[in-house]
Scaffold this motif. Structure first.
Motif, PDB file in Angstrom:
ATOM      1  N   PRO A 161       0.828  -1.210   0.000  1.00  0.00           N
ATOM      2  CA  PRO A 161       0.000   0.000   0.000  1.00  0.00           C
ATOM      3  C   PRO A 161       0.858   1.253   0.000  1.00  0.00           C
ATOM      4  CG  PRO A 161       0.007  -1.036   2.163  1.00  0.00           C
ATOM      5  CD  PRO A 161       0.691  -1.997   1.233  1.00  0.00           C
ATOM      6  N   ASP A 162       0.391   2.275  -0.683  1.00  0.00           N
ATOM      7  CA  ASP A 162       1.130   3.521  -0.831  1.00  0.00           C
ATOM      8  C   ASP A 162       0.482   4.577   0.054  1.00  0.00           C
ATOM      9  OD1 ASP A 162       2.810   5.494  -1.636  1.00  0.00           O
ATOM     10  OD2 ASP A 162       1.878   5.816  -3.590  1.00  0.00           O
ATOM     11  N   PHE A 163       1.073   4.812   1.221  1.00  0.00           N
ATOM     12  CA  PHE A 163       0.552   5.808   2.148  1.00  0.00           C
ATOM     13  C   PHE A 163       1.337   7.115   1.979  1.00  0.00           C
ATOM     14  CE2 PHE A 163      -0.144   1.818   4.691  1.00  0.00           C
ATOM     15  CZ  PHE A 163      -1.496   1.747   4.429  1.00  0.00           C
ATOM     16  N   LYS A 164       0.655   8.218   2.158  1.00  0.00           N
ATOM     17  CA  LYS A 164       1.306   9.525   2.070  1.00  0.00           C
ATOM     18  C   LYS A 164       1.890   9.885   3.432  1.00  0.00           C
ATOM     19  CE  LYS A 164      -1.303  11.395  -1.816  1.00  0.00           C
ATOM     20  NZ  LYS A 164      -2.077  12.533  -2.339  1.00  0.00           N
ATOM     21  N   GLU A 165       2.964   9.208   3.775  1.00  0.00           N
ATOM     22  CA  GLU A 165       3.614   9.441   5.069  1.00  0.00           C
ATOM     23  C   GLU A 165       4.448  10.711   5.004  1.00  0.00           C
ATOM     24  OE1 GLU A 165       5.357   5.943   6.908  1.00  0.00           O
ATOM     25  OE2 GLU A 165       4.516   4.724   5.291  1.00  0.00           O
ATOM     26  N   THR A 166       4.421  11.463   6.079  1.00  0.00           N
ATOM     27  CA  THR A 166       5.127  12.745   6.114  1.00  0.00           C
ATOM     28  C   THR A 166       6.601  12.601   6.456  1.00  0.00           C
ATOM     29  OG1 THR A 166       4.423  13.008   8.424  1.00  0.00           O
ATOM     30  CG2 THR A 166       3.044  14.014   6.731  1.00  0.00           C
ATOM     31  N   ASP A 167       7.052  11.393   6.751  1.00  0.00           N
ATOM     32  CA  ASP A 167       8.466  11.157   7.058  1.00  0.00           C
ATOM     33  C   ASP A 167       9.082  10.316   5.948  1.00  0.00           C
ATOM     34  OD1 ASP A 167       8.656  12.486   9.575  1.00  0.00           O
ATOM     35  OD2 ASP A 167       7.514  10.842  10.461  1.00  0.00           O
ATOM     36  N   LEU A 168      10.182  10.805   5.383  1.00  0.00           N
ATOM     37  CA  LEU A 168      10.871  10.131   4.295  1.00  0.00           C
ATOM     38  C   LEU A 168      12.300   9.808   4.713  1.00  0.00           C
ATOM     39  CD1 LEU A 168       9.788  12.341   1.245  1.00  0.00           C
ATOM     40  CD2 LEU A 168       8.694  10.272   2.094  1.00  0.00           C
ATOM     41  N   VAL A 169      12.857   8.774   4.103  1.00  0.00           N
ATOM     42  CA  VAL A 169      14.247   8.399   4.314  1.00  0.00           C
ATOM     43  C   VAL A 169      14.935   8.346   2.954  1.00  0.00           C
ATOM     44  CG1 VAL A 169      15.844   6.647   5.163  1.00  0.00           C
ATOM     45  CG2 VAL A 169      13.703   7.051   6.348  1.00  0.00           C
ATOM     46  N   VAL A 170      16.052   9.030   2.831  1.00  0.00           N
ATOM     47  CA  VAL A 170      16.851   8.996   1.603  1.00  0.00           C
ATOM     48  C   VAL A 170      18.104   8.194   1.898  1.00  0.00           C
ATOM     49  CG1 VAL A 170      18.066  10.320  -0.147  1.00  0.00           C
ATOM     50  CG2 VAL A 170      15.958  11.211   0.850  1.00  0.00           C
ATOM     51  N   ARG A 171      18.212   7.038   1.271  1.00  0.00           N
ATOM     52  CA  ARG A 171      19.404   6.210   1.429  1.00  0.00           C
ATOM     53  C   ARG A 171      20.404   6.541   0.328  1.00  0.00           C
ATOM     54  NH1 ARG A 171      17.534   0.009   2.913  1.00  0.00           N
ATOM     55  NH2 ARG A 171      17.213   0.345   5.148  1.00  0.00           N
ATOM     56  N   MET A 172      21.632   6.821   0.733  1.00  0.00           N
ATOM     57  CA  MET A 172      22.682   7.146  -0.232  1.00  0.00           C
ATOM     58  C   MET A 172      23.877   6.244   0.054  1.00  0.00           C
ATOM     59  SD  MET A 172      22.363  11.319  -0.111  1.00  0.00           S
ATOM     60  CE  MET A 172      23.223  11.582  -1.646  1.00  0.00           C
ATOM     61  N   ALA A 173      24.325   5.524  -0.962  1.00  0.00           N
ATOM     62  CA  ALA A 173      25.444   4.594  -0.825  1.00  0.00           C
ATOM     63  C   ALA A 173      26.507   4.947  -1.850  1.00  0.00           C
ATOM     64  CB  ALA A 173      24.978   3.148  -1.015  1.00  0.00           C
ATOM     65  N   GLY A 174      27.675   5.376  -1.364  1.00  0.00           N
ATOM     66  CA  GLY A 174      28.775   5.685  -2.260  1.00  0.00           C
ATOM     67  C   GLY A 174      29.594   4.455  -2.590  1.00  0.00           C
ATOM     68  N   SER A 175      30.588   4.626  -3.407  1.00  0.00           N
ATOM     69  CA  SER A 175      31.479   3.519  -3.738  1.00  0.00           C
ATOM     70  C   SER A 175      32.291   3.130  -2.508  1.00  0.00           C
ATOM     71  CB  SER A 175      32.416   3.924  -4.878  1.00  0.00           C
ATOM     72  OG  SER A 175      33.260   4.989  -4.465  1.00  0.00           O
ATOM     73  N   PRO A 176      32.800   1.889  -2.455  1.00  0.00           N
ATOM     74  CA  PRO A 176      33.581   1.479  -1.273  1.00  0.00           C
ATOM     75  C   PRO A 176      34.783   2.364  -0.986  1.00  0.00           C
ATOM     76  CG  PRO A 176      32.970  -0.435  -2.584  1.00  0.00           C
ATOM     77  CD  PRO A 176      32.587   0.764  -3.390  1.00  0.00           C
ATOM     78  N   ALA A 177      35.281   3.095  -1.995  1.00  0.00           N
ATOM     79  CA  ALA A 177      36.449   3.949  -1.793  1.00  0.00           C
ATOM     80  C   ALA A 177      36.090   5.303  -1.191  1.00  0.00           C
ATOM     81  CB  ALA A 177      37.177   4.162  -3.126  1.00  0.00           C
ATOM     82  N   SER A 212      35.429   7.968   1.426  1.00  0.00           N
ATOM     83  CA  SER A 212      35.839   8.104   2.825  1.00  0.00           C
ATOM     84  C   SER A 212      34.735   8.753   3.648  1.00  0.00           C
ATOM     85  CB  SER A 212      37.116   8.942   2.913  1.00  0.00           C
ATOM     86  OG  SER A 212      36.863  10.259   2.462  1.00  0.00           O
ATOM     87  N   HIS A 213      34.917   8.703   4.952  1.00  0.00           N
ATOM     88  CA  HIS A 213      33.939   9.317   5.846  1.00  0.00           C
ATOM     89  C   HIS A 213      33.869  10.830   5.679  1.00  0.00           C
ATOM     90  CE1 HIS A 213      32.396  10.864   9.724  1.00  0.00           C
ATOM     91  NE2 HIS A 213      31.583   9.816   9.636  1.00  0.00           N
ATOM     92  N   PRO A 214      34.991  11.568   5.585  1.00  0.00           N
ATOM     93  CA  PRO A 214      34.881  13.022   5.340  1.00  0.00           C
ATOM     94  C   PRO A 214      34.176  13.345   4.029  1.00  0.00           C
ATOM     95  CG  PRO A 214      37.066  12.464   6.126  1.00  0.00           C
ATOM     96  CD  PRO A 214      36.384  11.166   5.845  1.00  0.00           C
ATOM     97  N   ALA A 215      34.451  12.546   2.977  1.00  0.00           N
ATOM     98  CA  ALA A 215      33.791  12.808   1.699  1.00  0.00           C
ATOM     99  C   ALA A 215      32.294  12.559   1.794  1.00  0.00           C
ATOM    100  CB  ALA A 215      34.414  11.935   0.607  1.00  0.00           C
ATOM    101  N   MET A 216      31.910  11.471   2.476  1.00  0.00           N
ATOM    102  CA  MET A 216      30.480  11.173   2.624  1.00  0.00           C
ATOM    103  C   MET A 216      29.793  12.228   3.485  1.00  0.00           C
ATOM    104  SD  MET A 216      28.818   8.783   1.189  1.00  0.00           S
ATOM    105  CE  MET A 216      27.032   8.561   1.093  1.00  0.00           C
ATOM    106  N   THR A 217      30.506  12.728   4.495  1.00  0.00           N
ATOM    107  CA  THR A 217      29.950  13.790   5.335  1.00  0.00           C
ATOM    108  C   THR A 217      29.728  15.061   4.523  1.00  0.00           C
ATOM    109  OG1 THR A 217      31.077  12.867   7.266  1.00  0.00           O
ATOM    110  CG2 THR A 217      30.333  15.154   7.411  1.00  0.00           C
ATOM    111  N   ARG A 218      30.695  15.394   3.688  1.00  0.00           N
ATOM    112  CA  ARG A 218      30.570  16.608   2.865  1.00  0.00           C
ATOM    113  C   ARG A 218      29.391  16.491   1.899  1.00  0.00           C
ATOM    114  NH1 ARG A 218      32.312  17.404  -2.098  1.00  0.00           N
ATOM    115  NH2 ARG A 218      33.578  15.498  -2.003  1.00  0.00           N
ATOM    116  N   ILE A 219      29.256  15.352   1.228  1.00  0.00           N
ATOM    117  CA  ILE A 219      28.176  15.168   0.253  1.00  0.00           C
ATOM    118  C   ILE A 219      26.814  15.181   0.951  1.00  0.00           C
ATOM    119  CG2 ILE A 219      27.184  13.565  -1.421  1.00  0.00           C
ATOM    120  CD1 ILE A 219      30.046  12.628  -2.010  1.00  0.00           C
TER     121      ILE A 219
END
Length: 498
Positions: free
Chosen positions: A241-257, A259-266
């Motif tokens: 079922p497709d509910f119009k929930e007001t809370d969303l989650v955006v999952r972002m997965a970078g390449s294994p290379a 780094s944590h500072p780069a992922m934090t910046r993006i």
């Protein structure tokens, strides 16, 4: 400042309950007005309305006595069964009214109770057959397993209970109310004004079907054939079922290379851009994985939590969010609601109809046996292109200590490993306390922190030197090699499974 309302599923539930209450109230008023327009008699409209309400209350009461909690799927089943509730109520009352009117016109002298009993007896068999057919259509949903079964079995249970409650009310409550309200009430002869208008429209549009049955039958066959042919062009949509929930989650997965500072910046840049969208109330993020976190993620993964204003244009805001996150290539962004996120966590990760799992203790042996099973399945008639779902791997660095050379300088392998850990990912050496907050003190390599995306070659050169307590730089002769290790290890009943 912490926002306690951000990514709070209870907020959506509160809104849903308020909307449901308003919808039920409006629907009830419209149902009463519609019944009155068709029957054009307040007594018959009241009997049908009370029968529908009592049927719904009986079904909900049975669920309550069974200890079933009311949720969206239970309500969906009751709403689907509401069609049968209204139909049973209208058919039963209409037949009783017709028989009472006919008896009064013929002056048969029969008592009202006998007339109502005969009218109910006439509709009893059709109601039983119709209810049995509708119940059988929901039986396959009761046989589902896994996540699909957890979602659709409550719908089927509440739907079947609504049908059975409607049947019981149609055979008991409806005749009793008819006897009380229609015994001395006046019954209008002929159709109501609304029924007269609808009957005229039907005669003008489809009256030819009764006068020329053969063309009508041919037309019905053609329409059925077109419907069957169109099945091949239907899109396969999600059954969730497709509910119009007001809370969303955006999952972002970078390449294994990444780094944590780069992922934090993006992630920071994406959060700022998302926060500027009209309709977005607040944004927060989760980057990487804390030591004691329940998130099964790596350092190159992040989640952005978005709270949408309930008063905003929901579809426009979600479309804009998807547009923004798609502007970050190479990160595989995915926009999910809370319900979709929880269901995704329970799914097996594949949409195939048949899954064969191989268990064991050695990953290489499991993969070898899985490939053997694949070869055997490819020879089975009816199986098309079986695939092995290999475990996801990520690049790692293997550092091997030259023990003999380390002994010459009084170093132990643990000293080298700790130095390598400090160089690559940092090592916690203490804690800093400030205003009832605890901060970890981490020792890291300054050159690697300045260049977070250093290559394997740069890391190899850096690890070729090891500082000692006497500030003497010692070379390590053993090279650093690249290797691929399994990113996630899954267990089922203790044993490894893929």
């Amino acid at each position: 400042e912490m926002d306690p309302t951000l990514f709070r599923p209870a907020t959506f539930l509160d809104l849903a309950v308020n909307n449901l209450s308003s919808t039920l109230l409006i629907s009830g008023i419209l149902m009463i007005l519609t019944l009155f327009a068709f029957f054009f008699n307040w007594r018959t409209a009241l009997i049908s309305s009370v029968s529908v309400v009592v049927s719904a209350i009986v079904a909900a009461g049975v669920l309550y006595l069974r200890g079933v909690e009311i949720n969206m799927m239970i309500i969906a089943g009751l709403m689907i069964g509401l069609v049968a509730l209204i139909d049973d109520a209208i058919v039963g009352v209409e037949n009783i009214v017709r028989r009472l009117r006919q008896s009064r016109e013929e002056r048969s002298g029969k008592s009202t109770s006998n007339i109502i009993y005969e009218a109910v007896t006439e509709t009893r068999s059709p109601l039983l057959y119709a209810t049995a057919i509708l119940v059988l259509t929901a039986v396959p949903l009761l046989l589902l397993e896994g996540v699909s079964g957890a979602l659709w079995q409550p719908v089927a249970n509440s739907y079947i209970l609504a049908l059975l409650a409607s049947l019981a009310v149609a055979l008991t409550i409806t005749p009793a109310l008819s006897l009380l309200l229609l015994r001395k009430g006046s019954l209008q002869a002929g159709d109501s004004p609304a029924m007269g208008v609808l009957r005229g429209l039907y005669t003008g549009l489809f009256g030819w079907a009764a006068r020329a049955p053969r063309p009508a039958f041919v037309t019905a066959c053609v329409l059925a054939l077109v419907g069957l042919l169109s099945l091949a062009f239907l899109r396969q949509e999600s059954l969730l079922p497709d509910f119009k929930e007001t809370d969303l989650v955006v999952r972002m997965a970078g390449s294994p290379a990444t780094s944590h500072p780069a992922m934090t910046r993006i992630t920071t840049l994406a959060s700022r851009e998302l926060r500027s969208i009209s309709g977005v109330r607040n944004v927060s993020s989760h980057i990487g994985r804390a030591i004691m976190s329940d998130k099964h993620t790596n350092i190159n993964d992040s989640e952005i939590w978005i709270s949408i204003d309930p008063a905003a244009d929901y579809d426009a805001a979600v479309a804009r969010v998807q547009e923004v996150v798609s502007g970050y290539p190479g990160l595989s962004p995915e926009v999910l609601t809370y319900s979709e996120l929880k269901v995704r966590e329970e799914l097996s990760g594949t949409g195939e109809n048949l899954i064969v799992r191989v268990y064991g203790e050695n990953t290489d042996m499991i993969i070898k046996k899985a490939e053997e099973v694949q070869n055997m399945l490819s020879k089975v008639s009816g199986i098309v292109n079986p695939q092995v779902q290999y475990p996801e791997e990520m690049p790692t660095l293997e550092i091997e200590v030259d023990i003999e050379r380390a002994k010459q300088y009084g170093l132990k392998p643990g000293d080298v490993r700790r130095a390598a850990t400090s160089l690559v990912s940092g090592i916690v050496v203490g804690s800093l306390f400030e205003e009832q907050k605890v901060f970890d003190v981490v020792v890291m390599c300054a050159s690697c922190r300045a260049k977070p995306q250093s290559t394997v070659t740069q890391s190899r050169a850096a690890l070729t030197w090891l500082p000692t307590c006497a500030a003497v730089i010692l070379p390590l002769s053993q090279p650093i090699s690249k290797a691929a290790l399994t990113k996630s290890i899954f267990h089922s009943n203790i044993a490894l499974s893929y």
